[in-house]
Write an enzyme that holds these catalytic residues in place. Structure first.
Site, PDB file in Angstrom:
ATOM      1  CB  VAL A  67      14.395  -2.321  20.244  1.00  0.00           C
ATOM      2  CG1 VAL A  67      15.173  -3.619  20.427  1.00  0.00           C
ATOM      3  CG2 VAL A  67      15.350  -1.140  20.133  1.00  0.00           C
ATOM      4  CB  ALA A 124      14.164  -3.758  14.944  1.00  0.00           C
ATOM      5  CD  GLU A 125      15.047  -9.661  19.254  1.00  0.00           C
ATOM      6  OE1 GLU A 125      15.358 -10.865  19.366  1.00  0.00           O
ATOM      7  OE2 GLU A 125      15.781  -8.729  19.580  1.00  0.00           O
ATOM      8  CB  THR A 126       8.838  -8.610  15.637  1.00  0.00           C
ATOM      9  OG1 THR A 126       8.556  -8.492  17.033  1.00  0.00           O
ATOM     10  CG2 THR A 126       7.744  -9.408  14.946  1.00  0.00           C
ATOM     11  CB  SER A 180      12.989 -12.957  15.316  1.00  0.00           C
ATOM     12  OG  SER A 180      13.909 -12.401  16.221  1.00  0.00           O
TER      13      SER A 180
END
Length: 145
Positions: free
Chosen positions: A62, A65-67, A70
């Protein structure tokens, strides 16, 4: 805000970030390989990012994925005079990955709007097998004063 060119290299992008930005990514070994508003690719080692049974921690997937989502959202938001703020993320974990391997995440834009950006992030192992599928939504907001 720091001025970003329309096309930006990874070193230039990293240099434009605020001091101390990305410490979690450094700790986890996340490396950006390709960046644009349409597609962001990055890698992360499994080693050091495992759960108690020795497999890749779902939370580490996660974080990757968030990196990636974003970064893409931020690149899309910049010409609009906005910044990206993650508001929703989900993940489905398909198979384990083990230490000694590196996973690769590819974030592909699904929606690039005026107030939000959405990315699908596919994380694969070195054999190209899907480890995780994630979706991230970022709100595009005015930067703080």
């Amino acid at each position: 805000m720091t001025e970003l060119p329309a096309e930006i290299s990874i070193p230039d992008f990293l240099a434009a970030l605020p001091e101390g930005a990305g410490r979690l990514n450094e700790t986890m070994g996340v490396e950006l390989r390709e960046i644009s508003a349409q597609r962001v690719v990055g890698t992360m080692p499994v080693e050091g990012n495992t759960q108690p049974y020795g497999m890749l921690h779902g939370g580490a997937s996660v974080v990757l994925a968030e990196t990636l989502g974003s970064v893409g959202s931020g690149l899309h938001a910049y010409p609009l005079g906005k910044i990206a703020l993650g508001v929703d993320i989900n993940a489905t974990h398909h198979r384990p990955a083990f230490p000694g391997t590196v996973v690769t995440g590819t974030a592909t834009a699904v929606h690039l709007g005026r107030t939000s950006a959405v990315y699908e992030v596919v994380i694969t192992d070195e054999a190209g097998k899907r480890v995780c599928t994630s979706r991230i939504t970022c709100a595009l907001i005015d930067p703080p004063a």
